[in-house]
Design an enzyme around this catalytic site. Structure first.
Site, mmCIF file in Angstrom:
data_model
loop_
_atom_site.group_PDB
_atom_site.id
_atom_site.type_symbol
_atom_site.label_atom_id
_atom_site.label_comp_id
_atom_site.label_asym_id
_atom_site.label_seq_id
_atom_site.Cartn_x
_atom_site.Cartn_y
_atom_site.Cartn_z
ATOM 1 N N HIS A 250 19.155 34.447 38.702
ATOM 2 C CA HIS A 250 20.078 34.074 37.632
ATOM 3 C C HIS A 250 20.653 32.684 37.907
ATOM 4 O O HIS A 250 20.473 32.112 38.983
ATOM 5 C CB HIS A 250 21.213 35.090 37.504
ATOM 6 C CG HIS A 250 22.044 35.260 38.734
ATOM 7 N ND1 HIS A 250 21.601 35.922 39.866
ATOM 8 C CD2 HIS A 250 23.314 34.860 39.036
ATOM 9 C CE1 HIS A 250 22.531 35.921 40.796
ATOM 10 N NE2 HIS A 250 23.582 35.274 40.326
ATOM 11 N N HIS B 48 49.254 52.470 50.404
ATOM 12 C CA HIS B 48 49.765 51.126 50.144
ATOM 13 C C HIS B 48 50.630 51.116 48.895
ATOM 14 O O HIS B 48 50.690 52.089 48.146
ATOM 15 C CB HIS B 48 48.613 50.131 50.001
ATOM 16 C CG HIS B 48 47.560 50.553 49.018
ATOM 17 N ND1 HIS B 48 46.524 51.393 49.356
ATOM 18 C CD2 HIS B 48 47.379 50.254 47.698
ATOM 19 C CE1 HIS B 48 45.747 51.591 48.309
ATOM 20 N NE2 HIS B 48 46.246 50.911 47.271
ATOM 21 N N HIS C 154 50.451 54.901 46.956
ATOM 22 C CA HIS C 154 49.254 55.679 46.665
ATOM 23 C C HIS C 154 48.139 55.321 47.638
ATOM 24 O O HIS C 154 48.274 54.414 48.462
ATOM 25 C CB HIS C 154 48.793 55.418 45.232
ATOM 26 C CG HIS C 154 48.295 54.017 44.995
ATOM 27 N ND1 HIS C 154 49.129 52.923 44.906
ATOM 28 C CD2 HIS C 154 47.028 53.534 44.841
ATOM 29 C CE1 HIS C 154 48.417 51.833 44.704
ATOM 30 N NE2 HIS C 154 47.143 52.175 44.671
ATOM 31 N N HIS D 265 19.433 31.243 41.618
ATOM 32 C CA HIS D 265 19.534 31.879 42.929
ATOM 33 C C HIS D 265 19.528 33.394 42.753
ATOM 34 O O HIS D 265 19.534 33.904 41.642
ATOM 35 C CB HIS D 265 20.819 31.435 43.634
ATOM 36 C CG HIS D 265 22.080 31.897 42.963
ATOM 37 N ND1 HIS D 265 22.590 31.290 41.830
ATOM 38 C CD2 HIS D 265 22.930 32.935 43.237
ATOM 39 C CE1 HIS D 265 23.690 31.909 41.453
ATOM 40 N NE2 HIS D 265 23.922 32.915 42.277
ATOM 41 N N ARG E 149 53.595 49.406 41.371
ATOM 42 C CA ARG E 149 52.478 50.356 41.287
ATOM 43 C C ARG E 149 52.759 51.274 42.460
ATOM 44 O O ARG E 149 52.667 50.887 43.604
ATOM 45 C CB ARG E 149 51.140 49.619 41.426
ATOM 46 C CG ARG E 149 49.933 50.537 41.682
ATOM 47 C CD ARG E 149 49.687 51.467 40.518
ATOM 48 N NE ARG E 149 48.398 52.130 40.638
ATOM 49 C CZ ARG E 149 48.214 53.359 41.106
ATOM 50 N NH1 ARG E 149 49.260 54.080 41.511
ATOM 51 N NH2 ARG E 149 47.007 53.882 41.165
ATOM 52 N N GLU F 252 26.026 41.494 41.744
ATOM 53 C CA GLU F 252 27.132 40.559 41.518
ATOM 54 C C GLU F 252 27.927 40.977 40.284
ATOM 55 O O GLU F 252 27.367 41.123 39.194
ATOM 56 C CB GLU F 252 26.590 39.144 41.338
ATOM 57 C CG GLU F 252 27.651 38.090 41.045
ATOM 58 C CD GLU F 252 27.065 36.698 40.905
ATOM 59 O OE1 GLU F 252 27.571 35.924 40.068
ATOM 60 O OE2 GLU F 252 26.088 36.379 41.628
ATOM 61 N N GLU G 16 41.437 54.234 37.896
ATOM 62 C CA GLU G 16 42.843 54.125 38.270
ATOM 63 C C GLU G 16 43.616 55.401 37.953
ATOM 64 O O GLU G 16 44.697 55.623 38.473
ATOM 65 C CB GLU G 16 43.490 52.945 37.526
ATOM 66 C CG GLU G 16 43.520 51.664 38.305
ATOM 67 C CD GLU G 16 44.466 51.722 39.494
ATOM 68 O OE1 GLU G 16 45.690 51.817 39.299
ATOM 69 O OE2 GLU G 16 43.983 51.696 40.637
ATOM 70 N N GLU H 230 39.930 48.562 48.266
ATOM 71 C CA GLU H 230 40.534 47.771 47.191
ATOM 72 C C GLU H 230 40.607 46.307 47.616
ATOM 73 O O GLU H 230 41.163 45.984 48.669
ATOM 74 C CB GLU H 230 41.938 48.283 46.879
ATOM 75 C CG GLU H 230 42.706 47.436 45.865
ATOM 76 C CD GLU H 230 44.081 48.015 45.563
ATOM 77 O OE1 GLU H 230 44.176 49.244 45.362
ATOM 78 O OE2 GLU H 230 45.071 47.252 45.552
ATOM 79 N N HIS I 103 20.905 37.247 45.137
ATOM 80 C CA HIS I 103 21.611 37.812 46.286
ATOM 81 C C HIS I 103 20.808 39.003 46.797
ATOM 82 O O HIS I 103 20.667 40.008 46.102
ATOM 83 C CB HIS I 103 23.025 38.236 45.896
ATOM 84 C CG HIS I 103 23.815 37.119 45.279
ATOM 85 N ND1 HIS I 103 24.404 36.117 46.021
ATOM 86 C CD2 HIS I 103 24.083 36.829 43.983
ATOM 87 C CE1 HIS I 103 25.011 35.269 45.213
ATOM 88 N NE2 HIS I 103 24.828 35.678 43.969
ATOM 89 N N HIS J 9 43.397 55.833 47.845
ATOM 90 C CA HIS J 9 42.233 56.261 47.076
ATOM 91 C C HIS J 9 40.977 56.263 47.924
ATOM 92 O O HIS J 9 40.996 55.817 49.081
ATOM 93 C CB HIS J 9 42.035 55.407 45.817
ATOM 94 C CG HIS J 9 42.476 53.994 45.942
ATOM 95 N ND1 HIS J 9 41.831 53.078 46.718
ATOM 96 C CD2 HIS J 9 43.525 53.333 45.378
ATOM 97 C CE1 HIS J 9 42.446 51.906 46.626
ATOM 98 N NE2 HIS J 9 43.477 52.035 45.829
#
Length: 438
Positions: free
Chosen positions: A375, A193, A148, A330, A145, A337, A216, A154, A332, A150
């Site tokens: 959830h 990277h 590049h 639970h 890849r 998520e 992408e 990531e 967050h 961005h």
């Protein structure tokens, strides 16, 4: 007046039944595989959104399940219905209009080039996921890849094989490292990277970006930069004659084949050794980490910035749930998520102030839970369920319903839930555990 009210009530009930039948009919003929042939990924989100469009009443559903109301004499897509029974016939506890919770990497277009392929699930097909996008990528041995960078951070989880990654820091130091199955890497936004598949069969990995609308197809590529810079400027910048630069790429490389690299030690030595080595570690062995929590029902490994300091804005948790096990109820408080299902069969209910929705999930599916929404995850199969949970934050936070109940005075819990003191004491006080059905 009383007769009119009764008539209006009957009309309302008929309208609700008609709307529910129309909603179910809109889902007919839609399957995870046939979406690929249709070529409209957005259609899937629309279909599954429509299934939750109408509120339900427990008494009405209970009656409908016992009579002819739920029959469907028209055509059905049975493979899809079998994969998501809770969507077609939701439990009576579901109600209201809930944001889309499901998508699958089996649906989006796959970009295939010599050397590998990629596809993605972003906000364009899962509109509720405003802060996370996922990209799945495969590289054959030696393939890149290309270099590049961005606008998004990531975070990556290695699904298969071996990969070599590089990332350059603003101070000019560079990190070069190899990762294998179950390992992570992290690249901050704007840091250039590369990713290269290694032997014997390259690699496959899941990339996570902390921007829901990330694509992408919109990254900064080194090939694109040099192709659109005047040759005279390139020659002056590099200090080379223009003739030397005649073979520079004139179009994007993106994914392309190449020879396998030298050994890791040789590559590090070739760029300057310890003198230019990054002071930061950008890879992490997640599956080698001891479980953060473990019970008879399963285990979870949490990796956030406290464990993996480079990963400042994205957190990952790898959950393994045994057959019959439950990832307890639970929520967050600091992040939504985004889930990627690696194996097994799961069921999840998400509860929001305006509704509740239950969905089934399988390998290669994506699940989404809005921030603060309650959830659970239940293993519905006879093999281990494994799911990657990802959060657009460097600080993992989770609040357990069981822990909350046990930290309250018993009389307060009794007043709210009508549980006696003996029953309350039987609830586990441990936070973030898995509980097998009793």
């Amino acid at each position: 007046m009383r007769e009119r009210n009764q008539t209006n009530s009957v009309i309302d009930e008929n309208n609700r039944a008609s709307e529910q039948q129309e909603s179910e009919a809109r889902a007919e003929g839609l399957s995870r595989r046939t979406f690929l042939g249709v070529g409209s990924a957005g259609l899937a989100t629309a279909a599954f959104t429509s299934l939750a469009a109408n509120a339900q009443e427990r008494t009405n559903i209970a009656k409908a399940e016992q009579d002819h109301s739920a029959s469907n004499p028209g055509p059905e897509n049975k493979p899809l219905l079998e994969e998501n029974p809770a969507s077609n016939f939701p439990p009576p506890t579901d109600y209201g209009n809930i944001v889309p919770l499901w998508y699958s990497f089996d649906l989006p277009h796959m970009r295939i080039q010599e050397g590998g392929w990629t596809n993605q699930v972003t906000q364009s097909v899962l509109p509720s996921s405003t802060d996370i996008a996922g990209v799945r990528m495969r590289l054959t041995a030696g393939s890149f890849r290309e270099l590049h960078w961005h606008t998004s951070d990531e975070w990556a989880f290695q699904l298969y094989g071996n990969t070599r990654v590089t990332v350059l820091n603003p101070d000019g130091t560079i990190f070069i490292g190899d990762v294998g199955k179950g390992d992570l890497w992290y690249f901050p936004a704007g840091f250039p990277h590369s990713i290269q598949g290694l032997g014997p069969d390259g690699s496959e990995f899941m990339l996570i970006f902390n921007q829901g609308d990330f694509s992408e197809d919109n990254t900064f590529l080194i090939s694109d930069w040099v192709a659109h810079t005047p040759p005279s400027v390139l020659a002056k910048n590099f200090g080379l004659a223009e003739g030397v630069l005649k073979n520079l790429p004139t179009e994007d490389l993106y994914i392309f084949p190449a020879d396998l690299p030298a050994s890791l030690a040789q590559d590090k030595a070739a760029v300057g050794g310890s003198r230019v080595e990054s002071p930061y570690q950008y890879t992490f062995r997640m599956e080698a980490l001891a479980p953060t929590r473990q019970t008879r029902g399963g285990e979870i490994r949490v990796v956030d910035s406290h464990t993996f300091p480079a990963s400042k804005n994205i957190t990952g948790a790898l959950a393994t749930i045994k057959p019959g096990g439950l990832r307890e109820m639970h929520w967050h408080p600091n992040a939504s998520e985004w889930q990627y299902y690696l194996s097994g069969k799961a069921r999840m209910t998400v509860v929001l102030p305006h509704g509740a929705r239950t969905m089934d999930f399988h390998a290669n599916d994506v699940g989404f839970v809005p921030r603060i929404a309650g959830h659970y995850l239940e293993n519905m199969g006879d093999t281990d369920l494994q799911v990657l949970e990802v959060f657009a934050t460097g600080d993992f936070q989770e609040i357990s319903l069981n822990n909350w109940i046990r930290r309250l005075p018993p009389e307060m819990v009794t007043a709210h839930l009508n549980l006696d003191a003996d029953s309350i004491r039987k609830i586990s006080a441990d936070a973030g555990v898995y509980i097998l059905p009793r």
